[in-house]
Structures are given as structure tokens and as C-alpha cells.
Write an enzyme that holds these catalytic residues in place. Structure first.
Site, PDB file in Angstrom:
ATOM      1  N   ASP A 248      27.121  50.006  51.937  1.00 29.03           N
ATOM      2  CA  ASP A 248      26.914  48.818  52.490  1.00 29.03           C
ATOM      3  C   ASP A 248      26.626  48.008  51.200  1.00 29.03           C
ATOM      4  O   ASP A 248      26.161  48.226  50.253  1.00 29.03           O
ATOM      5  CB  ASP A 248      25.640  48.887  53.439  1.00 29.03           C
ATOM      6  CG  ASP A 248      25.551  49.671  54.576  1.00 29.03           C
ATOM      7  OD1 ASP A 248      26.649  49.841  54.878  1.00 29.03           O
ATOM      8  OD2 ASP A 248      24.578  49.716  55.165  1.00 29.03           O
ATOM      9  N   ASP A 407      26.473  49.033  66.591  1.00 27.68           N
ATOM     10  CA  ASP A 407      25.140  48.939  66.061  1.00 27.68           C
ATOM     11  C   ASP A 407      24.230  49.196  67.161  1.00 27.68           C
ATOM     12  O   ASP A 407      23.584  48.077  67.571  1.00 27.68           O
ATOM     13  CB  ASP A 407      24.856  47.844  65.092  1.00 27.68           C
ATOM     14  CG  ASP A 407      25.606  47.507  64.183  1.00 27.68           C
ATOM     15  OD1 ASP A 407      25.817  48.492  63.304  1.00 27.68           O
ATOM     16  OD2 ASP A 407      26.271  46.622  63.695  1.00 27.68           O
TER      17      ASP A 407
END
Ligand code: 1PR
Length: 555
Positions: A248, A407
């Protein structure tokens, strides 16, 4: 520097191939018109996406005759992926389109009744002991394809070809072919790490073509030397368990691009200053994970970079630099959606994806935009109009190039019929002892929850042409408590496309659990690698010890 010519007709990530060739000490020159083909000594035909798209582009630009002439003249020729498929007469993918017809036969589709399709991952190129462009029996090569030429013992050998095979489920297919001056691979050698670079080198130096006439390699079965028996002797499923490292990436408060990692998507330190966790530099970490044996590297850009012109997005440079040293597939996610640039001009998701592919990405991953598109898909009665980012990008670059990143987070319910959503009976009841839950999709990095469950999303994006799902889980993210096996099992049962399990990995045994207890196609880890608790190699060594097939480490 010696030169090799690449045919520049095709969409997709060509940068990695150029990087691989340059790493081997060769220079790339481009063929941009059929008139240029005769000047090529060594010619490579790369290919991604649809058979029909590639072949009709070649035909319209009058390349086919020029390629045939090059091959007939005995000059070295290498086809990659659709570049191998192009050698055949045709493909079920686009029945009306003719191939070069150098090999008799037509490609079929993998059977998806008992396995994921496309076939994505590391599999063998088994030559049954026949020397062939330095392909090695213990090495694995990166494949990504839906159509294949089934291997029938003796069929291609009777046409004079040496064949390497892979086996996926119970289907054995042609992984590579070679005859005289022609070499073609269904796998992507430029994405196959050290083993891939080795086989490209064998093509470039001419060693590979010379090797075809050598006797069987040591240890190969002598029966394999009979002319009708020149290909693979092992037809066991050769697809390995894929281990992916995920980074990330975002700008920290000082404006530096850093690899970060959240707990349930909160990437700020728990200390008073709440600074963004800084776990290292993206290019350096990606390289380390590659050298440790990661089968793929995924970057998720979790900053929106609103004030930055699209063409200057920092992740473009991260990809350019990474693809010079990392020869496994690279995925980039975050911000792949229709956008208005800083000068007010509109930039489509497809244009953004194109920039990423040109910079070295092999796949793009779409998050929030996929949820919005899926909502529209259902509200319009499950009809598709070809205008979503997923449809546009998969049409241009092939399904395999489009990942949808999901997600989800748990919503607990007391009874099966307490919601219209797809529920699971959970072994981990909710705060009030609720025995069921469903997984709600979120957008904007988990900040907004939508009235759509993960099964609905997965099925909608599969219909749109997504090639793979990156299945995160907000409840598990950064928890080190293992993957959410119930979530993964629910999604795997709902779709045919491959699923990458993500969120919660803390120790190597968590990877074993997810591979043994679900049918996931790949598993991804982040924090445990960034914090240096385990290396990718340790995870893969552990899986091997437990009897699971992994790509061998080749330093
Ligand atoms: O919506 O198309 O712009 O895409 C945004 C992308 O960025 C999505 O893929 C979304 O998952 C990701 N994202 C957005 N915010 C965050 C955040 O953390 N604040 N990261 C975020 C999601 C999840 C993982 C992580 C695993 C494994 N990161 O991929 O790497 O959970 O972690 P672990 O092994 O340490 O548990 P769009």
C-alpha cells in the site's frame, strides 16, 4: 550492442519485455510497418488480449505475409502468449479469424467446471528431457490465458515440433513449441523471473535453436526418444500456489511516497502524532520481495494525488523503475476511474490504465469504481452496455489485465432471513452472538459502506469481464490473525475467475490454512513482510514443507 526487433502492433505491457531484453545485454528496435520486417534478423511477436483482436490487427496492417517470409527465410522468430497462439490455424475465442497456420490445429478453451479460468500463475514447461531453449524441468513459468492448444501425444511432434507442456487440473496443454528457427511460448518469459530470462537468452544467443538437435538430457526416460513420444512424461497438475506481496503506497505528511500498512485500513500510528506509518520505499521493497521469491507484486496507491496531473502520477515512475528489476507480474490499483485532470480535461479509466501498462504494469486493479458499476448493472436489470471501466479495459487488454479489488466488511445478522443479502453461517459470531453475517462492499478505502454484498459484486464484475478478484477483508486487515476463510469460501463458490485471498496473514501457517481449507487461487500478505517478521521465501519454504506445490526459489 546486438539488436532484436519487436513487432509494435499490440496493446499491453511491452515494457517488461524490453526491460528483460535490455537486462540480457541486447538492444530493442521496433518494427512499426510490414516494410520494416525484412530488416529484422531476430524477430519477437509479443501478444496479449484476444486472439481475434491481435490477428486482425496484424492482418489489417499486412503483417502476416511479412512474418511468414521472415520465418520461411530461416531467421530466428519468437512468439509470446498470443504470439504462440498466432502460429495455429485458429482459435475458438474468435472462430472467424485465421491464424498464421504454421502449426495445424485450432485452440480451445479451458474447461471451467472444476477449476478457475483464466489459468493464471506459475506452471511447468515440461520437455520430457528434450533440450529446448534452456527450459528446465524444475522451473516454473508464468502463464495467463483462457484458450490453449490441448496436448495430444505425438500430434505436433509428427509435424516436426519439439513440445513443452503444462498441466492445469486434468488438462495438459502446449506450453511452448520449437522447430528450426521458430520458438514460441504460451507463458510470458519476461514475467517468469530468472527461469524466464534464461529462455529469452537462449533465443537471443541462438543457443536455444541449436539445442533442439541435441540428444535427450540426462535422466530423461529413454522411451521419450521415440518420435511419437517426444513431449512431457508428467501430466500432474503443475500450477503452483501463488504467494503475492502487496504494497500500500501513499504520500506521508512530508510528501514522500512511502509503503504503509493499516489496521482495518487506518494507516496512521496509534501514537499522539498520528503520522502515516512508514515501512519503506516502494521500489526497494518490491525488488526485495521479487528477490525473495514473490510470485507477483501488487501496488495499491491509496492517496488520490488530486493536485497532480494524471501524466505525472508518482506511481507511474514507481512502476517504470520497478519493472526494470522485477520480472514477475506487477499489479497497480487505486484511482483507476474516469477522472478530470488538473487542467479540466477528462481522462478515462482506460487512458489511465494505458499509462500504467505502458509504465510496466501487467494488471490494473479497480476498487470503488467497480462497486458503483455493479450497482448500475443490477439497477439496469443485469444488462451491460460496454461503457464501464472494467469492460473497456478488458476489451482492450484482455480480462487477465483487470483485477477487481474488493474491500468488504462483516455485517452480523441474527437470522438467515434477516437480510436480502447472501449470508454465511459463521464460526465467529457477532458481538451479540449473531450466528450469521454477510459481507458488505465498501468504497473510498472502506470509508463508505454500500448496500451490496460481496457475492453480488463478484458476479457482476465477472460478467463485465474482470479476470481476477483481489479479496481483501477490512475486519482482518493488519490483524495478523489469519485470512477470513468463510469470506473466501463464499466468494470462490460464486465465481469462476481466480480469487486472491488477502488480509490477516501474520505467519506462514496462515497461508497453509487458506490453501488447504479453501480453493483460493493465490494468497497475499503485506504487513508481515514489511515489518520483517517473515520473508516471502520463508512462507514458500513452509508451504513446500507442508506438501504444497510452490515455485522453486531460483536466485
Ligand atoms: O477505490 O479503485 O481507488 O482503489 C483503492 C485501492 O486502495 C483498493 O484496492 C483498496 O483496497 C486500497 N485501499 C484504500 N485505502 C486503503 C487503506 O488501507 N487505508 N488499502 C487501502 C487496502 C488492503 C490490502 C492489504 C491487505 C493485507 N489494503 O491489500 O494489503 O489487507 O494486509 P495484511 O496482510 O497486513 O493484513 P480505488
Amino acid at each position: 550492442m546486438p539488436t532484436v526487433h519487436l513487432l509494435d502492433y499490440v496493446a499491453g505491457n511491452i515494457r517488461s519485455l524490453v526491460n528483460a531484453i535490455e537486462k540480457l545485454g541486447y538492444q530493442v528496435d521496433w518494427i512499426r510497418s510490414p516494410e520494416d520486417v525484412p530488416k529484422a534478423e531476430k524477430l519477437i511477436l509479443p501478444g496479449v488480449g484476444h486472439f481475434g483482436h491481435c490477428l486482425s490487427q496484424l492482418a489489417h496492417a499486412n503483417y502476416l505475409a511479412a512474418i511468414n517470409k521472415h520465418i520461411e527465410a530461416g531467421k530466428p522468430f519468437m512468439g509470446i502468449c498470443v504470439g504462440l497462439q498466432a502460429l495455429f490455424e485458429g482459435s475458438l475465442e474468435d472462430p472467424g479469424v485465421a491464424g498464421l497456420g504454421i502449426i495445424k490445429g485450432s485452440l480451445g478453451r479451458f474447461d471451467d467446471t472444476a477449476k478457475s479460468v483464466p489459468h493464471i500463475g506459475w506452471n511447468s514447461a515440461n520437455t520430457a528431457g528434450h533440450p529446448m531453449y534452456d527450459l528446465r524441468p524444475d522451473s516454473k513459468y508464468y502463464y495467463v490465458h483462457t484458450y490453449k492448444f490441448p496436448y495430444l501425444k505425438g500430434e505436433l511432434e509428427a509435424q516436426g515440433w519439439t513440445v513443452a507442456t503444462g498441466t492445469y487440473g486434468s488438462e495438459t496443454f502446449v506450453g511452448a513449441v520449437a522447430r528450426g528457427n521458430v520458438y514460441a511460448t504460451q507463458f510470458h518469459p519476461e514475467k517468469s523471473g530468472v527461469a524466464g530470462l534464461r529462455t529469452i537468452r537462449a533465443f537471443l544467443t541462438g543457443e536455444g535453436a541449436a539445442s533442439l538437435t541435441r540428444p535427450l538430457m540426462d535422466g530423461a526416460s529413454s522411451s521419450a526418444s521415440s518420435s511419437a513420444d517426444t513431449a512431457a512424461t508428467s501430466f500432474a497438475d503443475g500450477l503452483t500456489r501463488r504467494v503475492i506481496a502487496c504494497l500500500d503506497v501513499r504520500a506521508n505528511d512530508q510528501g514522500d511516497l512511502v509503503v504503509t500498512k493499516g489496521d482495518q485500513y487506518d494507516v496512521r500510528e496509534k501514537s499522539d502524532d498520528r503520522s502515516v506509518r512508514n515501512l519503506g520505499k516502494p521500489v526497494e521493497l518490491a525488488r526485495r520481495y521479487y528477490e525473495d521469491g514473490a510470485d507477483e507484486v501488487t501496488f495499491l496507491n491509496i492517496t488520490s494525488f488530486r493536485d497532480c496531473p494524471v501524466a505525472d502520477l508518482p506511481m507511474l515512475e514507481v512502476l517504470r523503475q520497478t519493472s526494470r528489476t522485477v520480472f514477475v507480474p506487477l499489479t497497480i490499483g487505486g484511482g483507476i476511474r474516469d477522472t478530470v485532470d488538473t487542467d479540466g480535461s477528462k481522462v478515462s479509466a482506460l487512458e489511465i490504465a494505458t499509462m500504467y501498462f505502458k509504465s510496466g504494469a501487467d494488471k490494473v486493479s479497480i476498487g470503488s469504481d467497480a462497486v458503483i458499476a455493479a450497482e448500475e448493472y443490477y439497477s439496469l436489470g443485469r444488462k451491460l452496455f460496454g461503457n464501464t471501466a472494467i469492460e473497456q479495459i478488458s476489451r482492450a487488454y484482455g480480462n487477465q489485465a483487470v483485477v477487481v479489488s474488493v474491500d468488504p466488511k462483516r455485517v452480523y445478522v441474527p437470522k438467515l432471513d434477516a437480510t436480502r443479502h447472501n449470508v454465511v453461517a459463521t464460526r465467529f459470531p457477532g458481538p451479540k452472538g449473531e450466528p450469521y453475517c454477510w459481507y458488505a462492499c465498501t468504497i473510498k478505502g472502506g470509508r463508505e459502506t454500500r448496500d451490496m454484498d460481496v457475492v453480488e459484486l463478484a458476479q457482476a464484475v465477472e460478467a463485465m469481464g474482470a479476470g481476477e478478484l483481489l479479496l481483501n477483508c477490512i475486519d482482518k486487515d493488519g490483524s495478523n490473525s489469519g485470512f477470513d476463510l468463510e469470506l473466501i469460501a463464499q466468494v470462490k463458490a460464486a465465481v469462476k475467475i481466480p480469487v486472491i485471498a488477502s488480509s490477516g496473514a501474520g505467519i506462514p501457517a496462515h497461508f497453509e490454512d487458506v490453501f488447504q481449507q479453501t480453493t483460493t487461487d493465490a494468497a497475499l500478505g503485506a504487513g508481515m513482510f514489511h515489518r520483517g517478521e517473515y520473508t516471502v521465501k520463508q512462507v514458500k519454504d513452509y508451504l513446500k514443507e507442508k506438501g504444497l506445490l510452490v515455485r522453486p526459489f531460483e536466485g
